[in-house]
Scaffold this active site. Structure first.
Site, PDB file in Angstrom:
ATOM      1  N   ASN A  20     -14.910   2.153   1.686  1.00 14.11           N
ATOM      2  CA  ASN A  20     -13.445   2.145   1.734  1.00 14.11           C
ATOM      3  C   ASN A  20     -12.904   3.168   2.727  1.00 14.11           C
ATOM      4  O   ASN A  20     -11.691   3.340   2.839  1.00 14.11           O
ATOM      5  CB  ASN A  20     -12.847   2.375   0.336  1.00 14.11           C
ATOM      6  N   SER A  62       0.811  -1.215   0.000  1.00 16.49           N
ATOM      7  CA  SER A  62       0.000   0.000   0.000  1.00 16.49           C
ATOM      8  C   SER A  62       0.847   1.269   0.000  1.00 16.49           C
ATOM      9  O   SER A  62       1.782   1.410   0.795  1.00 16.49           O
ATOM     10  CB  SER A  62      -0.929   0.011   1.213  1.00 16.49           C
ATOM     11  N   LYS A  69     -13.873  -4.128   1.995  1.00 12.22           N
ATOM     12  CA  LYS A  69     -14.845  -3.075   1.682  1.00 12.22           C
ATOM     13  C   LYS A  69     -16.285  -3.483   1.981  1.00 12.22           C
ATOM     14  O   LYS A  69     -17.116  -2.636   2.341  1.00 12.22           O
ATOM     15  CB  LYS A  69     -14.692  -2.632   0.230  1.00 12.22           C
TER      16      LYS A  69
END
Length: 272
Positions: free
Chosen positions: A88, A17, A67
Site C-alpha cells: 500500500n 480518500s 495493492k
C-alpha cells in the site's frame, strides 16, 4: 529533504480518500514543501501510469484495487508486504521499495485503544484487509483465529499466512456457533449489515470490535457491540498514514517522526 517533492494516493474509486488531508497536515507541521494529491488509477492503467512518473515523485499510497499490482511492481519489499502479498506504499527512486503499513496501522490502533495482548481472535471476511489484520494480530500475541467467510474457499491466502506464522486457523460460515475471543476484526465491505440473528451471537462472545470500515459511522455491526470497546477503521487509516509518512521522510516505517504525538493530533484535527 526540504526540496519540493510530489506524492499521491492512487485508487479506483478515489474521490472519497481522506489521505490528502492527513498527509498535508503532517508535512505542514514537519516544515516540508511537499505536494500530496489523489488520482484515480485502475489496475489496467497502473503500470503505464507508474512508468510515466518523473524524478520529482517521492512516493505513492495505494488503495483498492491496486495493492496487489503494486506488490508486483516493487523491486524490494518489507516483510509485511511479503507475508500479505499486498503493497500500500511505494517509495520511489532507483528502486521501487514496497511496504505494507496496514499491518502496523491495525496493531497501532489496538495499542492506542489499550488492547495490547491478543491470543484468540475472530476475522469477519477473508480479503486483503483480513490478511493484514491477521499479521497484525500475530504481532500482538495471536495463537488462534476463527475466520468467518461467505465462501470458505476464499480464505486460502489466510490459511497460508497462518501456517507461516504458526497460528491455528479455522474457517466457518457466519452462522456457525461461536466461542469466546479477545477481539473481532470486521473487514467486510463498507455498508455491509449482517442479519441480527447472525451478528448478535458473534457480538456476545466477540470481545473488542475492530471495524475496518469507518464510513458511515457507526456501522451496522458496531451498533451490535454495545457492551465492549469498538475501534473505528479511521484509527487504522490514521496510523497506517503515520507509518507511510515515516517511510516518505526516513525511508523506513520503524523510525518515529519528530514530535510524532503532535503530528498525530494535527492529522486528527485535519479531518475532525
Amino acid at each position: 529533504m526540504s526540496a519540493r517533492a510530489r506524492l499521491a494516493v492512487w485508487g479506483d474509486p478515489i474521490d472519497h480518500s481522506r489521505s490528502p488531508a492527513l498527509h498535508t497536515a503532517a508535512y505542514r507541521l514537519l516544515g516540508l514543501d511537499w505536494e500530496y494529491q489523489r488520482r484515480q488509477v485502475d489496475e489496467e492503467s497502473f503500470s503505464a501510469t507508474l512508468d510515466s512518473l518523473d524524478s520529482s515523485w517521492r512516493g505513492l499510497s495505494l488503495t483498492m484495487p491496486l495493492k496487489h499490482v503494486a506488490h508486483a511492481a516493487a523491486d524490494v519489499m518489507d516483510r509485511h508486504a511479503e507475508l500479505t502479498g499486498a503493497v500500500n506504499t511505494l517509495l520511489l527512486g532507483a528502486r521501487r521499495r514496497g511496504f505494507n503499513t496496514d499491518v502496523g496501522g491495525v496493531a497501532d490502533a489496538f495499542v492506542a485503544a489499550g488492547v495490547e495482548q491478543i491470543e484468540r481472535a475472530r476475522l469477519l471476511g477473508s480479503g486483503a484487509t483480513a490478511a493484514s489484520a491477521l499479521v497484525a494480530l500475530h504481532e500482538r500475541g495471536l495463537r488462534e483465529v476463527d475466520v468467518r467467510a461467505r465462501r470458505p474457499e476464499a480464505a486460502r491466502q489466510l490459511r497460508q499466512i497462518a501456517e507461516t506464522l504458526g497460528v491455528n486457523l479455522s474457517v466457518q460460515q457466519f452462522t456457525a456457533p461461536a466461542s469466546e475471543v479477545d477481539v473481532t476484526v470486521a473487514t467486510l465491505p463498507s455498508g455491509t449489515a449482517l442479519a441480527p440473528d447472525v451478528a448478535a451471537p458473534l457480538a456476545d462472545v466477540g470481545g473488542t470490535l475492530f471495524e475496518a470500515a469507518y464510513a458511515p459511522w457507526p456501522s451496522a455491526l458496531a451498533a451490535e457491540w454495545p457492551h465492549a470497546t469498538v475501534i473505528s477503521g479511521f484509527e487504522m487509516l490514521l496510523y497506517q498514514a503515520v507509518r507511510q509518512i515515516r517511510i516518505f521522510v526516513h525511508g523506513t516505517q520503524a523510525e518515529p517522526l519528530p514530535d510524532e504525538s503532535g503530528i498525530v493530533a494535527a492529522m486528527r484535527a485535519a479531518i475532525a
